[in-house]
Design an enzyme around this catalytic site. Sequence first.
Site: not given
Ligand code: NAP
Ligand code: HSE
Length: 430
Positions: A129, A134, A201, A205
């Site tokens: 989901e 988001g 991105d 989606k």
């Molecule tokens: P992020 O802040 O870059 O966090 C990534 C996490 O993964 C970090 O804790 C990192 O560890 C860990 N990581 C990265 N490479 C790794 C590895 N090789 N082994 C183990 N751990 C590893 O990313 P995010 O924004 O949370 O996004 C995560 C996912 O959610 C993505 O697929 C993104 O597209 C999706 N998403 C994000 C949002 C948003 O608003 N940000 C919204 C919807 C979906 P460290 O902390 O130790 O570096």
């Molecule tokens: N990077 C993405 C955005 C996170 O800005 O919409 C949510 O999927």
Amino acid sequence: MEKVKIALLGLGNVGSGVWKIFNTNKNEVSRRSGCEVEIAKVLVRDKFKQRKVDVPPDMLTTNPDDIFKDESIKIVAELIGGIDPAKEYILRAMRSKKHVVTANKMLLATSGEELFKTAEEEDVYFYYEASVGGGIPIIREINESLTANKIMEIVGILNGTTNYILSKMSKEHMDFKAALDEAKEKGYAEADPTSDIEGYDPVYKLAIIASLSFGAKITVDDIYREGITKITPLDIKYACKFGYTIKLLSIGKVCPDGIELRVHPTMIPKAHPLSNVNDSFNAIYINGNAVGELMLYGKGAGDLPTGSAVVSDIISILRNNGSQYICTSLKNHMPHKKIKPLKENISQYYIRLSVIDMPGVLGEISTILGRNNVSILTVTQDVKSKHDVSLIFITHEAKEGDMQKSIDNIKKLTCINKVESIIRIENFNE
Ligand code: NAP
Ligand code: HSE
């Protein structure tokens, strides 16, 4: 109450949001899932990094075996992002008979088939989901609430980062880079923000929700893509002057000659509801042949909104009420359907040219447009100097192919300094 252990892969923006929700909404999670949920392990890259949340150090690990080899862990939430190692970890989790939840649209849109096939073979749940919109429950809406419909059209603002940037540029006259830096700071942007600003991105989606909505196998290569990096403050100013707002729209439409799929900056009338979707908010307009028009609106990015979708998926698995509904929807036997070529799309256009001020310029340009069946609605001229005049055309509806031919010919004119911008206009049949 049954005790269930889960693990998080990643403790970045989304992982931290999930952690916070499990801590602040512990009672709600227990009441709604019927289980006492314990986060047993959290996989990270760097155990000693400063975190936004207080996770006990012994819970953090850099060794994936601590999770995949632990049979007591039943559910894994993949919140790392990207393909490698996220894909390998999801497959390992499934083969270890663990249910999986992910927010990873890039992985779903590019390797979805293999993941869903494995989930089916291993008889585990695979929910996603959080991958689109988001905190907006769009996947459930399409897969459950709208199943009585033939969905004919989806138009969405599906990226929080670019919507934040465009809103800040329009409303506060902030420059692009400063707005992007704020979006990064607030945790909206991807680890590599190129994915947001160049429109990859929202393409991922759109591929996911268009496949679900239209019952067709839609890949990222089927979707035309343009990001927002070429949008200038001047275009935003002119858009406003002509009664429009610029938004990065994701558009999917079932047409008689194929499915139309495109992601690009678009001018939309200021009075249209999508025009008032600002900051990190997303909105998805859907047109179903039974329900008619509906619109979903909410925060499309950020730790807690995205965490909300991840935790809800985990609760659904624990309630065991989802059946394989969501899993079955993106399976590999989906038929391919004809994709409408971009050159057949019909749209109005905003064209901004920099020209040299000399007799006959307007005549030459309008002759080329006319010869290619592109009819002009308005022309505006802003003189900066004799050598740099802005000419802004708004056209009537025209075929994309005719517009491209016109622009190729206009570029060859000696009076043209530069074709500065071309932006499609959607009037939504107003
Ligand atoms: P992020 O802040 O870059 O966090 C990534 C996490 O993964 C970090 O804790 C990192 O560890 C860990 N990581 C990265 N490479 C790794 C590895 N090789 N082994 C183990 N751990 C590893 O990313 P995010 O924004 O949370 O996004 C995560 C996912 O959610 C993505 O697929 C993104 O597209 C999706 N998403 C994000 C949002 C948003 O608003 N940000 C919204 C919807 C979906 P460290 O902390 O130790 O570096
Ligand atoms: N990077 C993405 C955005 C996170 O800005 O919409 C949510 O999927």
